[in-house]
Design a protein around this motif. Structure first.
Motif, PDB file in Angstrom:
ATOM      1  N   ARG A 170     -10.183  -0.514   5.027  1.00  0.00           N
ATOM      2  CA  ARG A 170     -10.670  -1.407   3.998  1.00  0.00           C
ATOM      3  C   ARG A 170     -10.907  -3.095   4.408  1.00  0.00           C
ATOM      4  O   ARG A 170     -11.806  -3.676   4.319  1.00  0.00           O
ATOM      5  CB  ARG A 170      -9.726  -1.198   2.820  1.00  0.00           C
ATOM      6  N   GLU A 225       0.873  -1.103  -0.012  1.00  0.00           N
ATOM      7  CA  GLU A 225      -0.108  -0.082  -0.089  1.00  0.00           C
ATOM      8  C   GLU A 225       0.952   1.259   0.019  1.00  0.00           C
ATOM      9  O   GLU A 225       1.888   1.423   0.852  1.00  0.00           O
ATOM     10  CB  GLU A 225      -1.037   0.054   1.478  1.00  0.00           C
ATOM     11  N   ARG A 246     -13.885  -5.504   4.685  1.00  0.00           N
ATOM     12  CA  ARG A 246     -13.798  -6.526   3.923  1.00  0.00           C
ATOM     13  C   ARG A 246     -14.185  -7.694   4.901  1.00  0.00           C
ATOM     14  O   ARG A 246     -14.790  -8.712   4.425  1.00  0.00           O
ATOM     15  CB  ARG A 246     -12.340  -6.960   3.373  1.00  0.00           C
ATOM     16  N   ARG A 255     -10.082   8.414   2.806  1.00  0.00           N
ATOM     17  CA  ARG A 255      -8.915   8.962   2.409  1.00  0.00           C
ATOM     18  C   ARG A 255      -9.382  10.709   2.354  1.00  0.00           C
ATOM     19  O   ARG A 255      -8.839  11.392   2.942  1.00  0.00           O
ATOM     20  CB  ARG A 255      -8.561   8.514   0.909  1.00  0.00           C
ATOM     21  N   GLU A 266      -2.812   5.156   7.996  1.00  0.00           N
ATOM     22  CA  GLU A 266      -2.625   3.525   8.199  1.00  0.00           C
ATOM     23  C   GLU A 266      -4.307   3.353   8.480  1.00  0.00           C
ATOM     24  O   GLU A 266      -4.683   2.191   7.754  1.00  0.00           O
ATOM     25  CB  GLU A 266      -2.072   3.292   9.698  1.00  0.00           C
ATOM     26  N   THR A 297     -14.849  -1.198 -11.746  1.00  0.00           N
ATOM     27  CA  THR A 297     -15.049  -0.042 -10.694  1.00  0.00           C
ATOM     28  C   THR A 297     -14.514   1.370 -11.079  1.00  0.00           C
ATOM     29  O   THR A 297     -15.265   2.220 -11.024  1.00  0.00           O
ATOM     30  CB  THR A 297     -14.512  -0.373  -9.621  1.00  0.00           C
ATOM     31  N   VAL A 328      -6.884  -2.979  -4.482  1.00  0.00           N
ATOM     32  CA  VAL A 328      -7.877  -2.116  -4.778  1.00  0.00           C
ATOM     33  C   VAL A 328      -7.201  -0.686  -5.482  1.00  0.00           C
ATOM     34  O   VAL A 328      -6.155  -0.059  -4.942  1.00  0.00           O
ATOM     35  CB  VAL A 328      -8.673  -1.326  -3.439  1.00  0.00           C
ATOM     36  N   ILE A 329      -7.670  -0.155  -6.397  1.00  0.00           N
ATOM     37  CA  ILE A 329      -7.310   0.904  -7.274  1.00  0.00           C
ATOM     38  C   ILE A 329      -8.342   1.922  -6.962  1.00  0.00           C
ATOM     39  O   ILE A 329      -9.030   1.945  -7.859  1.00  0.00           O
ATOM     40  CB  ILE A 329      -6.585   0.716  -8.652  1.00  0.00           C
ATOM     41  N   ASP A 330      -7.909   2.892  -6.205  1.00  0.00           N
ATOM     42  CA  ASP A 330      -9.067   4.011  -6.285  1.00  0.00           C
ATOM     43  C   ASP A 330      -8.589   5.014  -6.925  1.00  0.00           C
ATOM     44  O   ASP A 330      -7.473   5.104  -7.455  1.00  0.00           O
ATOM     45  CB  ASP A 330      -9.342   4.447  -4.714  1.00  0.00           C
ATOM     46  N   SER A 331      -9.290   6.495  -7.012  1.00  0.00           N
ATOM     47  CA  SER A 331      -8.894   7.470  -7.860  1.00  0.00           C
ATOM     48  C   SER A 331      -7.470   7.944  -7.433  1.00  0.00           C
ATOM     49  O   SER A 331      -6.848   8.438  -8.418  1.00  0.00           O
ATOM     50  CB  SER A 331      -9.849   8.490  -7.774  1.00  0.00           C
ATOM     51  N   ILE A 387      -6.017   2.691   5.281  1.00  0.00           N
ATOM     52  CA  ILE A 387      -5.860   1.348   4.682  1.00  0.00           C
ATOM     53  C   ILE A 387      -6.413   0.216   5.429  1.00  0.00           C
ATOM     54  O   ILE A 387      -6.987  -0.688   5.110  1.00  0.00           O
ATOM     55  CB  ILE A 387      -4.211   0.977   4.746  1.00  0.00           C
ATOM     56  N   MET A 412     -15.806  -5.118  -4.773  1.00  0.00           N
ATOM     57  CA  MET A 412     -14.753  -4.113  -5.150  1.00  0.00           C
ATOM     58  C   MET A 412     -15.244  -2.729  -5.054  1.00  0.00           C
ATOM     59  O   MET A 412     -14.474  -1.831  -4.628  1.00  0.00           O
ATOM     60  CB  MET A 412     -14.439  -4.535  -6.433  1.00  0.00           C
ATOM     61  N   SER A 472     -11.973   3.094   0.465  1.00  0.00           N
ATOM     62  CA  SER A 472     -10.696   3.896   0.191  1.00  0.00           C
ATOM     63  C   SER A 472     -11.118   5.450  -0.110  1.00  0.00           C
ATOM     64  O   SER A 472     -10.299   6.195   0.483  1.00  0.00           O
ATOM     65  CB  SER A 472     -10.206   3.277  -0.949  1.00  0.00           C
ATOM     66  N   GLU A 473     -11.768   5.833  -0.993  1.00  0.00           N
ATOM     67  CA  GLU A 473     -12.115   7.022  -1.504  1.00  0.00           C
ATOM     68  C   GLU A 473     -12.457   7.980  -0.294  1.00  0.00           C
ATOM     69  O   GLU A 473     -12.012   8.845  -0.064  1.00  0.00           O
ATOM     70  CB  GLU A 473     -13.213   7.209  -2.424  1.00  0.00           C
ATOM     71  N   MET A 502     -16.840   4.566 -11.899  1.00  0.00           N
ATOM     72  CA  MET A 502     -16.890   5.822 -11.187  1.00  0.00           C
ATOM     73  C   MET A 502     -16.525   7.130 -12.395  1.00  0.00           C
ATOM     74  O   MET A 502     -16.587   8.407 -11.820  1.00  0.00           O
ATOM     75  CB  MET A 502     -15.286   5.875 -10.334  1.00  0.00           C
ATOM     76  N   GLU A 531     -12.373  -6.417 -12.241  1.00  0.00           N
ATOM     77  CA  GLU A 531     -13.158  -5.744 -11.038  1.00  0.00           C
ATOM     78  C   GLU A 531     -12.757  -4.133 -10.746  1.00  0.00           C
ATOM     79  O   GLU A 531     -13.754  -3.412 -10.939  1.00  0.00           O
ATOM     80  CB  GLU A 531     -12.989  -6.353  -9.744  1.00  0.00           C
ATOM     81  N   LEU A 560     -15.071  -1.596  -1.368  1.00  0.00           N
ATOM     82  CA  LEU A 560     -13.770  -1.363  -0.875  1.00  0.00           C
ATOM     83  C   LEU A 560     -13.254   0.018  -1.410  1.00  0.00           C
ATOM     84  O   LEU A 560     -12.548   0.555  -0.970  1.00  0.00           O
ATOM     85  CB  LEU A 560     -12.815  -2.462  -1.270  1.00  0.00           C
ATOM     86  N   THR A 561     -13.475  -0.023  -2.669  1.00  0.00           N
ATOM     87  CA  THR A 561     -12.969   1.211  -3.490  1.00  0.00           C
ATOM     88  C   THR A 561     -13.793   2.744  -2.869  1.00  0.00           C
ATOM     89  O   THR A 561     -13.008   3.525  -2.660  1.00  0.00           O
ATOM     90  CB  THR A 561     -13.438   1.168  -4.883  1.00  0.00           C
TER      91      THR A 561
END
Lengths: 118, 143, 247
Positions: free
Chosen positions: B22, A21, B26, B52, B16, A90, A55-58, B19, B41, B48-49, A94, A86, B44-45
């Motif tokens: 998530r 991460e 999950r 953050r 932290e 996603t 996870v790949i976010d913006s 992270i 997904m 994260s968004e 978005m 996925e 979790l996304t």
């Protein structure tokens, strides 16, 4: 700051596997380190492997895109590998696009892509 | 008697936490809900968004995770993101992200993006008081 | 034999003349003097001498004062023009008073020195951003040093003029010598690249460092518009290839 993301030079390609991460600071460092390496070695291709990133976010997408755009200024093409269906769906849902950064299904294909661009 | 584990509260004040939040979500959905890999997904996304965003713009806040029940009997995941940050002056403006801004930092992309991943999305923000976001996703198939 | 003063008609008329001259002097006729004929009365003649002497001194003083005022007006006029940017003007140096002539000379020397400096600076500006003409149809502009917004704009204008003047098909902007770039300069760069394309030519940017690349991307410049090569040499090779290719 020593960051735990290795940069592997394979011929004319720089391979960057992201296995952890990334915090803000690490992402900044990665950007600088990758660009400096491209500048030093003059490689024409950059392959960023995100297969181990869940996870790949913006935020992460932005980092990858900016590295890709900056690399382009140094005449280096970028391909991102390891984007799962996925994640792809996603990000599309978005409304994000990869903005000129190519993707490939695996590292071999990525390297071939990058070499054909050169 | 309500199952204590159907509601958890996660503090968000360090990077932290963004992270680890998530991971906790999950685990929660694995234990209580039946989401497809894609839906997982999405969840979790979104976590994260929005987590953050709290870390970057409000400094700190918290995430409450719970089960949602609709009148029609649907079950789902309810995420409530709350912070006591500066608040968002113009939510509509913030949600309208122009393409070039995708390269630059900003909360809008994550905000509008998260909304698109939800089945239900509510946001309330008061300047100098904070922001409250409710994010809900329903199961497609009952567990 | 001398008559007593108060009963002497000559004395009376002599004094009247004295007063007349003094009156004229006061009224501004600085050339007023007493006539040469002595009256014979010693005290009157002495007074005449002194009055004429004082009148002379007075006339000199007034003349000097006028010259000083004139000089100040002329000097101020020239200095104002110099401040406006006219470095060709000079002050007059022909004055009676040595001090004013010296001051005039000093001012002119100073203007000359400033004029020399300006010419040098213009030359330097030209040298720092020269346009080099290479193979047919390819021009190169190497930018050097930290660019100010003005220098950048100036350089970009000259580049565009050179393209039209020499019908260049490819313009290479080499920024190898530019260590850091700010938002204003980056805007000039992207505007120039777009303008070059509108003119019907191609632009190649060479020598972008990792540092500069990161800055460009961070501030949101449309780097997709750039064709880049790492070194000037590679840029030239690419330029020649594209020109040969289109023949």
């Amino acid at each position: 700051m020593k960051i735990p993301v290795p940069l592997l030079k394979i011929g004319q390609v720089l391979l960057v596997p992201i296995e952890i991460e990334l915090t803000d600071e690490m992402a900044e460092d990665l950007h600088i380190k990758v660009l400096k390496k491209i500048e030093e070695t003059g490689v024409r291709g950059l392959v960023i492997d995100v297969s181990l990133v869940e996870v790949i976010d913006s935020y992460l997408a932005r980092i990858l895109i900016n590295i890709g755009r900056a690399a382009k200024c140094l005449n280096c093409n970028t391909v991102v590998v390891g984007v799962t269906p996925e994640v792809a769906l996603t990000l599309t849902q978005m409304g994000l696009s990869w903005r000129g950064v190519r993707t490939a299904l695996n590292v071999e294909e990525a390297i071939a892509l990058v070499e054909s661009d050169a | 008697m309500p199952d204590k584990n159907t509601e958890i509260e996660i503090p968000i004040s360090t990077e932290e936490h963004v992270i680890s939040a998530r991971g906790e979500v999950r685990n929660f959905i694995a234990e209580h809900l039946n989401f497809s890999p894609l839906e997982r997904m999405h969840v979790l996304t979104a976590v994260s968004e929005l987590a953050r965003n709290i870390h970057n713009y409000a400094g700190s806040g918290k995430l409450q995770v719970s089960l949602a029940n609709s009148p029609s009997g649907k079950r789902g995941l309810k995420l409530v993101f709350q912070d006591n940050g500066p608040g968002i002056r113009d939510i509509d403006e913030a949600m309208k992200e122009r393409p070039v801004h995708q390269y630059q930092k900003g909360m809008g992309v994550g905000l509008s993006g998260s909304k698109k991943l939800a089945d239900e999305f509510h946001i309330v923000s008061v300047l100098d008081q904070g922001t409250l976001i409710t994010w809900i996703k329903w199961e497609r198939q009952p567990s | 034999m001398s008559k007593p003063p108060q009963n002497n008609p000559d004395l009376g008329s002599a004094l009247a003349q004295h007063i007349d001259v003094l009156k004229k002097l006061v009224e501004g006729d600085i050339k007023a003097r007493l006539g040469g004929e002595a009256t014979g009365i010693r005290i009157v003649d002495e007074m005449s001498e002194y009055i004429n002497h004082i009148a002379s001194v007075y006339e000199d003083s007034v003349n000097q004062s006028m010259e000083l005022s004139l000089a100040i007006a002329q000097f101020l006029n020239v200095l104002n023009q110099v401040a406006e940017g006219n470095l060709k003007v000079r002050v007059p140096m022909d004055f009676e008073q040595e001090a004013l002539a010296a001051l005039g000379k000093g001012i002119n020397t100073a203007i000359e020195k400033v004029a020399e400096r300006s010419i040098l600076e213009e030359l330097l500006k030209e040298l720092s951003t020269p346009v080099l003409y290479t193979w047919e149809g390819v021009i190169v502009m190497p930018l050097i040093g930290t660019l100010t917004s003005n220098r950048a704009q100036d350089a970009m204008e000259r580049l565009l003029n050179s393209i039209t003047q020499y019908r260049a098909k490819v313009a290479i902007i080499d920024i190898t010598g530019v260590p850091v770039i700010d938002s204003m300069v980056a805007q000039h760069l992207i505007k120039t690249v777009k303008a070059v394309k509108i003119l019907g030519s191609d632009a190649i940017i060479t020598g972008i460092s990792a540092e500069v690349a990161s800055i460009l991307v961070k501030i949101g410049i449309e780097v997709e518009q750039f064709t880049t090569r790492n070194t000037l040499r590679e840029g030239l090779q690419h330029a020649i290839k594209s020109i040969e290719g289109n023949k």
